[in-house]
Design a protein around this motif. Structure first.
Motif, PDB file in Angstrom:
ATOM      1  N   GLY A  15       0.781  -1.229   0.000  1.00 28.82           N
ATOM      2  CA  GLY A  15       0.000   0.000   0.000  1.00 28.82           C
ATOM      3  C   GLY A  15       0.812   1.276   0.000  1.00 28.82           C
ATOM      4  O   GLY A  15       0.243   2.375  -0.117  1.00 28.82           O
ATOM      5  N   TYR A  16       2.130   1.168   0.163  1.00 33.12           N
ATOM      6  CA  TYR A  16       2.967   2.371   0.113  1.00 33.12           C
ATOM      7  C   TYR A  16       2.998   2.910  -1.314  1.00 33.12           C
ATOM      8  O   TYR A  16       2.847   2.149  -2.279  1.00 33.12           O
ATOM      9  CB  TYR A  16       4.398   2.065   0.578  1.00 33.12           C
ATOM     10  N   PRO A  17       3.219   4.208  -1.494  1.00 37.87           N
ATOM     11  CA  PRO A  17       3.263   4.742  -2.858  1.00 37.87           C
ATOM     12  C   PRO A  17       4.437   4.162  -3.645  1.00 37.87           C
ATOM     13  O   PRO A  17       5.468   3.790  -3.071  1.00 37.87           O
ATOM     14  CB  PRO A  17       3.420   6.254  -2.637  1.00 37.87           C
ATOM     15  N   ALA A  18       4.298   4.109  -4.952  1.00 36.85           N
ATOM     16  CA  ALA A  18       5.342   3.534  -5.799  1.00 36.85           C
ATOM     17  C   ALA A  18       6.632   4.344  -5.743  1.00 36.85           C
ATOM     18  O   ALA A  18       7.705   3.828  -6.027  1.00 36.85           O
ATOM     19  CB  ALA A  18       4.843   3.445  -7.240  1.00 36.85           C
ATOM     20  N   TYR A  19       6.521   5.615  -5.353  1.00 37.05           N
ATOM     21  CA  TYR A  19       7.702   6.493  -5.300  1.00 37.05           C
ATOM     22  C   TYR A  19       8.348   6.525  -3.907  1.00 37.05           C
ATOM     23  O   TYR A  19       9.175   7.396  -3.629  1.00 37.05           O
ATOM     24  CB  TYR A  19       7.329   7.916  -5.721  1.00 37.05           C
ATOM     25  N   LEU A  20       8.012   5.572  -3.035  1.00 37.68           N
ATOM     26  CA  LEU A  20       8.581   5.555  -1.686  1.00 37.68           C
ATOM     27  C   LEU A  20      10.114   5.522  -1.727  1.00 37.68           C
ATOM     28  O   LEU A  20      10.785   6.270  -1.005  1.00 37.68           O
ATOM     29  CB  LEU A  20       8.058   4.346  -0.909  1.00 37.68           C
ATOM     30  N   GLY A  21      10.681   4.659  -2.571  1.00 32.72           N
ATOM     31  CA  GLY A  21      12.130   4.533  -2.643  1.00 32.72           C
ATOM     32  C   GLY A  21      12.816   5.819  -3.056  1.00 32.72           C
ATOM     33  O   GLY A  21      13.839   6.207  -2.481  1.00 32.72           O
ATOM     34  N   SER A  22      12.243   6.519  -4.039  1.00 37.20           N
ATOM     35  CA  SER A  22      12.867   7.760  -4.505  1.00 37.20           C
ATOM     36  C   SER A  22      12.756   8.857  -3.449  1.00 37.20           C
ATOM     37  O   SER A  22      13.678   9.665  -3.287  1.00 37.20           O
ATOM     38  CB  SER A  22      12.235   8.216  -5.820  1.00 37.20           C
ATOM     39  N   ARG A  23      11.648   8.883  -2.695  1.00 36.18           N
ATOM     40  CA  ARG A  23      11.514   9.891  -1.635  1.00 36.18           C
ATOM     41  C   ARG A  23      12.533   9.644  -0.523  1.00 36.18           C
ATOM     42  O   ARG A  23      13.132  10.588   0.004  1.00 36.18           O
ATOM     43  CB  ARG A  23      10.102   9.862  -1.057  1.00 36.18           C
ATOM     44  N   LEU A  24      12.725   8.381  -0.157  1.00 35.69           N
ATOM     45  CA  LEU A  24      13.734   8.053   0.854  1.00 35.69           C
ATOM     46  C   LEU A  24      15.129   8.421   0.366  1.00 35.69           C
ATOM     47  O   LEU A  24      15.945   8.969   1.114  1.00 35.69           O
ATOM     48  CB  LEU A  24      13.670   6.568   1.202  1.00 35.69           C
TER      49      LEU A  24
END
Length: 582
Positions: A353-362
């Motif tokens: 359920g996390y957004p697909a862009y979680l990795g890029s935001r981190l």
């Protein structure tokens, strides 16, 4: 620019009539002028993330754009202050409206009326460029607050500069540009939180951030300007480790962000830090600390802004040439805020359920750490170290926030609930953790500590790994079936675990260990192992050394005060003598 509310979904408000609005612009929502930020723009509407409780809002109420992105105020007055996630000063809000934050309250982040004594250091007639130092304010006993030309200033010739007491909004200097235009400079800067502050260049991290925690400094060090994550289940000691790092890390400035954690944890910080004596200055630790409290009972949307607020303040002090350490507790709560807002925007969800862009935001967040050369002619060098706690549900390290963090953080301190329940602190699992800075830091260790430090560290790691393998064998065949060398390995590893890696955070001596003391302690622990090997070479019973009286000295060495390190220097000789008498 004014629009109106058409839909309300928790902290998300949909508004129309904002034709020229830009992404991340700050808006005031409703009759009470709640603060919000634009996070999505469509042809006929804009989605606003509201950082306050939206109960009571109704469709049709006005939405007014400020035309500016969410920014922080940077000037004298930051240190010792506690802010919320969008840099509202909580103490001044309490003075004005009591224990609860009133909706739409609009109090400047910094005191605009207080006067600070400014001491100029730049000479009239000199040429200045962005980042150059004009002078300083002695903000606290521990921090000299440099007043710099803003990063986007055009620069020029310094026409005039004043000395004395000024408000942060008053003009202290005038710079004449190439075209003859005059630029008035005040102590106050303003910077958007989602934009990295510029620097002249990035440098490789080559010095350790000394924390005084033996398992970290010895086995899994973090460099100044590095990144680290502390994942672990509930009750494993994430917050206690971060408190220890904030108290004892070899940093000039601490920025501590309580991002969605419980309020009592921030209360502990507020109660302890003013009473703790800073080992570097002898003054209160709070005099070099900025606190940002966005606890679990505050609006969830503000969690997302809080880490950016904190890292922007940290970058500001980094630009002064300071070594800054930033603690985020915890990034899981920040990611949960991203997940909630992404769900309300009806975006395509990613894993769990996390957004697909979680990795890029981190990645965008952690890459703001680093060792840099600051803007300006003075060639100041500053570092920003980012340490983020991660709270995976049930301690599951395979969940998305932990895995995406591991892709960008260079140090992994894996907390273990079994160690925590066994009262082993810090509960960092030495078999699962790692540091990618060791190769960068080895020249420093050889130069500043001792040439044999890398070999000692490697031998310690090897003993702990061998112990893990031997313990599996002991479960199957028992201790008596092991050879003398294997029994010595188990005993030496147990000594390292209990006498060296275990550290009592609440003992006034053991809570912090200097690098010199760490070296002497580890040398003594390994000297016991080396003495046992010599005994084996003589074909003697090695188990006889396990109960020697010298073992109690090894067990007590962690409680040796820093002023009495001469006692530890003699310990390897005493061990060799005691074993030699057998």
């Amino acid at each position: 620019m004014t629009g109106k509310i058409v839909k309300i979904a928790g902290p998300l408000v949909i508004a129309d009539g904002l034709a020229d609005i830009k992404m991340y612009d700050v808006v005031r929502v409703g009759a009470r002028r709640l603060i919000g930020e634009v996070i999505e723009i469509k042809p006929d509407s804009a989605a606003v993330q509201v950082y306050e409780e939206t109960a009571g809002l109704t469709p049709g109420e006005p939405v007014v754009s400020t035309g500016e992105p969410l920014s922080v105020l940077l000037a004298p007055g930051l240190i010792t202050t506690i802010f919320d996630g969008i840099q509202r000063p909580l103490e001044r809000i309490k003075d004005q409206c009591g224990s609860f934050i009133a909706k739409g309250i609009d109090i400047p982040a910094l005191d605009m009326e207080k006067k600070w004594r400014f001491v100029p250091t730049a000479a009239v007639g000199g040429t200045l460029r962005a980042g150059d130092t004009l002078g300083y304010v002695q903000e606290t006993m521990a921090v000299k607050h440099l007043i710099m030309l803003p990063p986007l200033a055009k620069g020029g010739v310094l026409k005039s500069i004043e000395s004395g007491e000024f408000k942060i909004t008053e003009t202290i200097a005038v710079v004449t540009g190439e075209n003859g235009a005059e630029e008035k400079i005040a102590m106050l800067q303003k910077w958007p939180i989602r934009r990295k502050r510029p620097h002249a260049g990035k440098l490789p991290p080559d010095k350790p951030l000394i924390t005084g925690q033996r398992i970290i400094d010895t086995l899994f060090p973090i460099a100044k300007g590095g990144t680290a994550c502390i994942p672990g289940p509930f009750g494993s000691g994430k917050t206690v480790v971060q408190h220890q790092l904030a108290k004892w890390a070899d940093a000039d400035m601490i920025v501590y962000i309580g991002c969605g954690e419980r309020g009592n944890e921030m209360t502990d910080v507020l109660q302890e830090f003013p009473e703790l004596k800073d080992p570097k200055t002898g003054e209160s630790l709070i005099q070099r600390t900025v606190l940002i409290a966005n606890t679990s009972n505050m609006p969830v949307a503000a969690r997302e802004a809080s880490v950016y607020t904190g890292v922007t303040i940290a970058e500001y002090f980094r630009d002064m040439g300071y070594n800054v350490a930033m603690m985020a507790d915890s990034t899981s709560r920040w990611a949960e805020a991203l997940r909630e807002m992404s769900g309300r925007l009806e975006e395509m969800p990613g894993e769990e359920g996390y957004p697909a862009y979680l990795g890029s935001r981190l990645a965008e967040f952690y890459e703001r750490a680093g060792r840099v050369t600051a803007l300006g002619a003075q060639k100041r060098e500053g570092t920003l170290s980012v340490i983020g706690a991660v709270s995976p549900p049930g301690g599951d390290l395979s969940e998305p926030v932990t895995q995406n963090t591991l892709r960008v953080a260079k140090v992994f301190w894996a907390l273990d609930s079994a160690l925590a329940y066994a009262r082993h602190f810090p509960a960092i699992n030495w078999l699962k953790s790692y540091s990618l800075y060791i190769d960068n830091l080895e020249p420093y260790y050889a130069r500043e500590i001792d040439e044999d430090w890398p070999q000692m560290r490697a031998q310690t790691t090897e003993l702990l790994q061998q112990e893990s393998e031997l313990q599996e064998m002991v479960k199957l065949v028992g201790m008596d079936a092991l050879s003398g060398r294997e029994q010595l390995t188990l005993e030496a590893a147990r000594s390292i675990r209990e006498d060296y890696l275990h550290q009592v955070a609440f003992d006034e001596v053991d809570t912090y260990t200097s690098f010199r003391k760490q070296y002497l302690m580890l040398k003594a622990a390994l000297a016991f192992y080396q003495a046992g090997l010599k005994l084996l070479q003589q074909s003697k019973d090695v188990t006889r050394i396990f109960k020697l009286p010298i073992r109690s000295k090894i067990a007590r060495m962690k409680y040796t005060p820093e002023k009495d390190l001469a006692q530890l220097e003699k310990l390897p000789e005493e061990i060799a003598q005691a074993v030699g008498e057998l």
